[in-house]
Design a protein around this motif. Structure first.
Motif, PDB file in Angstrom:
ATOM      1  N   GLY A  19       0.976  -1.240   0.027  1.00 30.24           N
ATOM      2  CA  GLY A  19      -0.107  -0.047  -0.054  1.00 30.24           C
ATOM      3  C   GLY A  19       0.857   1.429  -0.118  1.00 30.24           C
ATOM      4  O   GLY A  19       0.690   2.306  -0.696  1.00 30.24           O
ATOM      5  N   ALA A  38       2.483   1.667  -3.322  1.00 31.80           N
ATOM      6  CA  ALA A  38       1.467   2.230  -4.250  1.00 31.80           C
ATOM      7  C   ALA A  38       1.302   3.516  -4.248  1.00 31.80           C
ATOM      8  O   ALA A  38       1.352   4.449  -5.082  1.00 31.80           O
ATOM      9  CB  ALA A  38       0.137   1.300  -4.082  1.00 31.80           C
ATOM     10  N   VAL A  39       1.458   4.100  -2.889  1.00 30.03           N
ATOM     11  CA  VAL A  39       1.029   5.599  -2.452  1.00 30.03           C
ATOM     12  C   VAL A  39       2.303   6.258  -3.298  1.00 30.03           C
ATOM     13  O   VAL A  39       1.951   7.352  -3.999  1.00 30.03           O
ATOM     14  CB  VAL A  39       0.986   5.969  -1.195  1.00 30.03           C
ATOM     15  CG1 VAL A  39       0.882   7.334  -0.805  1.00 30.03           C
ATOM     16  CG2 VAL A  39      -0.266   5.132  -0.457  1.00 30.03           C
ATOM     17  N   VAL A  73       4.477   5.415  -5.409  1.00 29.04           N
ATOM     18  CA  VAL A  73       4.627   5.429  -7.005  1.00 29.04           C
ATOM     19  C   VAL A  73       3.567   6.365  -7.570  1.00 29.04           C
ATOM     20  O   VAL A  73       3.737   7.111  -8.615  1.00 29.04           O
ATOM     21  CB  VAL A  73       4.685   3.975  -7.440  1.00 29.04           C
ATOM     22  CG1 VAL A  73       4.307   3.872  -9.147  1.00 29.04           C
ATOM     23  CG2 VAL A  73       5.575   3.105  -7.035  1.00 29.04           C
ATOM     24  N   SER A  74       2.355   6.281  -6.971  1.00 32.10           N
ATOM     25  CA  SER A  74       1.181   7.060  -7.349  1.00 32.10           C
ATOM     26  C   SER A  74       1.248   8.599  -7.127  1.00 32.10           C
ATOM     27  O   SER A  74       0.355   9.461  -7.924  1.00 32.10           O
ATOM     28  CB  SER A  74      -0.129   6.470  -7.361  1.00 32.10           C
ATOM     29  OG  SER A  74      -0.230   6.514  -5.879  1.00 32.10           O
TER      30      SER A  74
END
Lengths: 392, 228, 292
Positions: B115, B118-119, B121-122
């Motif tokens: 998670g 993901a944060v 990277v995004s």
């Protein structure tokens, strides 16, 4: 004499879900010709007509709440009939897998469609112009990661997790306690509970399509999901509103009328503040609640049956909804520079998209392994326990 | 020598039993986790940082609670005798405990790490922080393995708590130590994750230590001759 | 050849404050053995060795034909074990425990479990933390008995029970023990229970086996005599375990109460005033005192 196969007990929910899915296509198609959405819709068309706004935002008010209600209902059904493990397996196969499979594919398709749009459309929408520099090679800013219109699958997964938590942590007493309330009080309670999440976001509710689950969405849609869940176990909880169905329909219409009047002409512009915001939120909540209930009650009356057409719609709707968006945008990019009236463009876009999706269903889904994911009942569509297998 | 496979059915049943015992706490943590992820997703710096801190706290709490609830309390509440009267060897029991704890901890740990990645990277956060985040996460996992091992080998609440406190103190020291390393802090603001020999060495070291602690626990457990 | 429910041979074990040397103990199949000893006598160590939880430094242990601790998994499918320091999971119900045990032992007898539930006046849906000590003991016994194990090992099952609960438990056990195929090892420092239930008595003290005998023979072999001594005589006679003299009166305890012991007393010039059969408790105390 041929007799209609006996419909499943919950045929109306099955049908309603199919209708809600297909209405999603109609809604997305309509936004291209909506004056209000003009500023943020990718395929926004120079031809606009306010009627699209009236109809689109009306459907938007209760389409997804209705969908989550049905999802909650079938969650309770499958969990009870098949048990927790089978439920988890089924949901992984029918929700998580399609999400994992189709999100990358749709993202790629959408990028490709946007590139096509940028190269062919002479009157690009504001959004298309905005993202143009992002797509230039070497650009520092990138398109944000998005779950797109699959956000509902993503949020459903979180709602399943929360359902598990609630099943473990909450006692049945709470359910009984709530159901013991008077019909009107219960409705009022639900209305109040719907206010905070709607207050947090601009109206009409945006798609929570970031890669993080949105708390407001889990709350707002989770309430409808929970209602569906409870109604499976206590059918009377819904049936007791049957006598009020006309009233609910009218209250919903009234709420929507006020809500619509308060919406800014351009949805990107400043939203109402203070009391106006409260009134708008209240109307949005009551519209969603009343129309969702009314839709369920009317569907139970008039749509609780099964025939070839309904079964077909129900079988194809998931697939159509999943894949329609890139195709729709592609077609609308093609239509943008034509000087046809908005209504004609709309019909053309809808019909062509639908045909494309149906064609792909028969070419790509039915004969392949995808059929297991999206059409598990092909060949036994008249099975009365169908909802057990396709419960989305 | 008994191995995991000789009595797999019973080990599975024991893990299932532990799952049922901590089901309620886990459901509460799970709901809490969804809330925290949602908070982080509201994308304001304050809520994001609060969410991140809550998430790390949640990880430490889940680890500590599962070690205490599943291992120490089994001895303290005298349910150990009941379990050992079932058709299992004490080694099977230890495998089941190790399995149950790792399963119950690794799943949320992995979700957290993925998670967070993901944060990063995004979002506009520099991807250069990825090695730091991964190293700190591995350190938290290593700490967990250490106090789980202590709990399994000593069944002592005192020793286990001591190891928990020490590893949590070391976590702060570890982060500061990492940040002072040129190989780490110079690449923090890089647009991509830059794994150099230092960070890769630390990662390999951390993972090796985790494996040593787990295998060591299993080996020491095999050599015990007296239980209860 | 006689088959044994368990057979311990030449067991050595050594702890800092406790040692057991060359213990030999065997229970023929179908028999009920009472294991008697004070706290710290080695009863629990013996039982743990039988359950494979403690490995002796030397010696052989065979339970139901299985080598312990190597084959404990197979053995434990057929052993039912309950002890006074064994607890169930507080947060769960008895029904949960029954389901859990059932999932492990295919032979778990649901009907019998239900029957026991009724007889012990237990409620399946009640959580363990709400049970009294007596109810907990009964719950543990229920879980063990409903599996119908070939060998039942009970470590101090009646400790801490009030008299009524104890009576209920003992009566139920007596009922269960009618099944001739089932062997039982029953440890207690409460000799009344042992006296009621056992076929065989094993006395353990400080890691040593003081006696191992058939209960009736054993009880018969012990006796207490009150004798009148001739003036000036010291009460001294071979075969006496303990002698208490007050003036010309003496109380003599023997463990050799065969036909000629009273005769020997008479021959020594003693007048036997009374002869008492001893309770197991009295024998136990006398035996422990002698060995120390």
């Amino acid at each position: 004499m041929m007799t209609e196969p006996k419909p499943g007990r919950f045929a109306y929910l099955d049908n309603l879900r199919a209708v809600a899915m297909l209405a999603g296509l109609l809604f997305h198609a309509a936004l291209a010709y909506s004056p209000k959405a003009h500023g943020f819709w990718l395929s926004a068309d120079p031809a606009q007509y306010p009627l699209f706004d009236v109809l689109a935002w009306a459907s938007h008010l209760f389409r997804m709440p209705l969908f989550f209600f049905i999802a909650g209902f079938f969650t309770a059904l499958l969990w009870q009939k098949a048990g927790g493990v089978a439920f988890a397996k089924n949901r992984l196969q029918r929700v998580a897998l399609p999400l994992l499979l189709f999100l990358p594919l749709l993202t790629l398709a959408m990028h490709a469609v946007i590139h096509v749009g940028l190269s062919v459309v002479e009157q690009p929408s504001a959004l298309l112009q905005l993202i143009k520099p992002m797509l230039v090679a070497g650009s520092q800013t990138r398109l944000p990661l998005s779950t797109m219109h699959l956000w509902f699958l993503y949020h459903l997964l979180f709602l399943y997790v929360l359902t598990y938590c609630a099943r473990v942590l909450l006692s049945d007493a709470l359910q009984k306690h709530l159901l013991a309330l008077k019909s009107r009080s219960l409705l009022l309670l639900l209305l109040c509970l719907l206010l905070p999440p709607l207050w947090l976001v601009p109206a009409p509710v945006p798609a929570p399509d970031w890669i993080f689950p949105a708390l407001w969405a889990l709350w707002f849609y989770g309430l409808f999901f929970a209602c569906g869940y409870v109604v499976y176990h206590h059918a009377g909880a819904l049936a007791r509103y049957d006598a009020d169905r006309r009233l609910l329909l009218m209250l919903g219409a009234l709420s929507y009328a006020v809500f619509y009047l308060l919406l800014p002409a351009d949805l990107l512009a400043a939203q109402p503040l203070g009391w106006a915001k409260l009134l708008m939120t209240l109307c949005e909540a009551s519209g969603a609640l009343c129309w969702t209930l009314a839709a369920l009650l009317y569907a139970k009356r008039y749509l609780n049956r099964s025939n070839k057409v309904l079964r077909y719609l129900s079988a194809v709707s998931y697939w159509v909804y999943l894949v329609h968006l890139p195709l729709l945008f592609l077609l609308q990019f093609g239509l943008t520079d034509l000087s046809w009236p908005a209504g004609v463009k709309y019909l053309a876009a809808v019909l062509l998209t639908l045909s494309g999706c149906l064609l792909s269903y028969h070419l790509l889904v039915v004969p392949t392994v995808l059929g297991k994911l999206f059409a598990p009942n092909q060949g036994r569509a008249d099975s009365p326990d169908k909802p057990l297998h396709k419960l989305l | 020598m008994s191995n995991i496979f000789s009595n797999a059915r019973m080990i599975k049943l024991l893990i299932g039993k532990d799952w049922q015992l901590v089901k309620k706490s886990l459901a509460a943590y799970l709901a809490g986790g969804v809330l925290v992820i949602g908070l982080m997703g509201m994308a304001t710096p304050l809520l994001f940082n609060t969410g991140a801190i809550l998430m790390i706290t949640l990880m430490i709490v889940i680890g500590a609670r599962s070690a205490i609830e599943l291992v120490i309390n089994e001895k303290k509440d005298q349910t150990l005798a009941f379990v050992l009267s079932l058709p299992v060897t004490p080694q099977d029991y230890a495998w089941a405990k190790l399995g149950a704890n790792l399963l119950l901890y690794l799943v949320p740990w992995l979700l957290l790490v993925l998670g967070m990645l993901a944060v990063i990277v995004s979002s506009p956060v520099y991807n250069g922080v990825i090695p730091l985040v991964v190293l700190v996460s591995v350190f938290i996992l290593l700490s967990y393995c250490c106090y789980l091992a202590t709990a399994l080998l000593t069944y002592s609440e005192g020793y286990t708590t001591a190891v928990m406190i020490i590893t949590n103190l070391l976590l702060n020291g570890f982060i500061i130590w990492l940040l002072r390393m040129p190989a780490i802090h110079l690449t923090l603001e890089a647009p991509t994750a830059s794994w150099n020999s230092t960070s890769l060495g630390l990662l390999t070291g951390g993972i090796t230590l985790i494996i040593i602690v787990l295998l060591g626990t299993a080996a020491l457990q095999q050599r015990k001759t007296s239980f209860l | 050849m006689q088959s044994f429910a368990f057979d311990m041979r030449g067991i050595d074990i050594r702890y800092p404050h406790f040692a057991m040397e060359n213990l030999n103990l065997a229970l023929p199949q179908g028999q009920v053995m009472g294991l008697v000893g004070v706290n710290g006598a080695g009863k629990s160590t013996t039982i743990r060795m039988l359950m494979g939880l403690v490995k002796p430094a030397a010696g052989q242990i065979e339970v139901l034909g299985y080598q312990m601790p190597a084959q404990q998994v197979q053995a434990k499918y057929e052993i039912g074990f309950a002890s006074d320091d064994m607890r169930l999971y507080k947060s769960q119900t008895l029904q949960w425990h029954m389901d859990f045990v059932h999932s492990i032992y295919p032979q778990f007898d649901q009907a019998y479990a239900k029957d026991l539930l009724k007889r012990f006046e237990l409620i399946g849906e009640q959580k363990i933390k709400g049970l009294s000590h007596g109810q907990r003991v009964k719950a543990s016994l229920l879980l063990v008995l409903a599996r119908r194990p070939k060998l039942l090992i009970l470590d101090e099952p009646t400790t801490g029970l009030d008299p009524v609960a104890r009576d209920e438990v003992i009566s139920e056990l007596a009922e269960v023990l009618r099944d001739d195929a089932r062997s039982v090892l029953f440890s207690s420092h409460n000799t009344h229970d042992i006296e009621k239930l056992s076929d065989q008595i094993a006395f353990l003290d400080r890691g040593k086996l003081l006696a191992l005998q058939d209960k009736e023979t054993y009880l018969d072999s012990w006796s207490r005599f009150r004798c009148q001594l001739p003036p000036g005589r010291q009460a001294d006679i071979t075969g006496a375990v303990s002698i208490r003299q007050q003036g010309q009166l003496a109380e003599i305890i023997t463990d050799q109460n065969n036909h000629d012991f009273p005769q020997r007393l008479v021959q020594a010039g003693f007048t036997v005033l009374e002869q008492h059969r001893m309770s197991l408790e009295e024998i136990f105390v006398a035996n422990v005192k002698r060995s120390r």
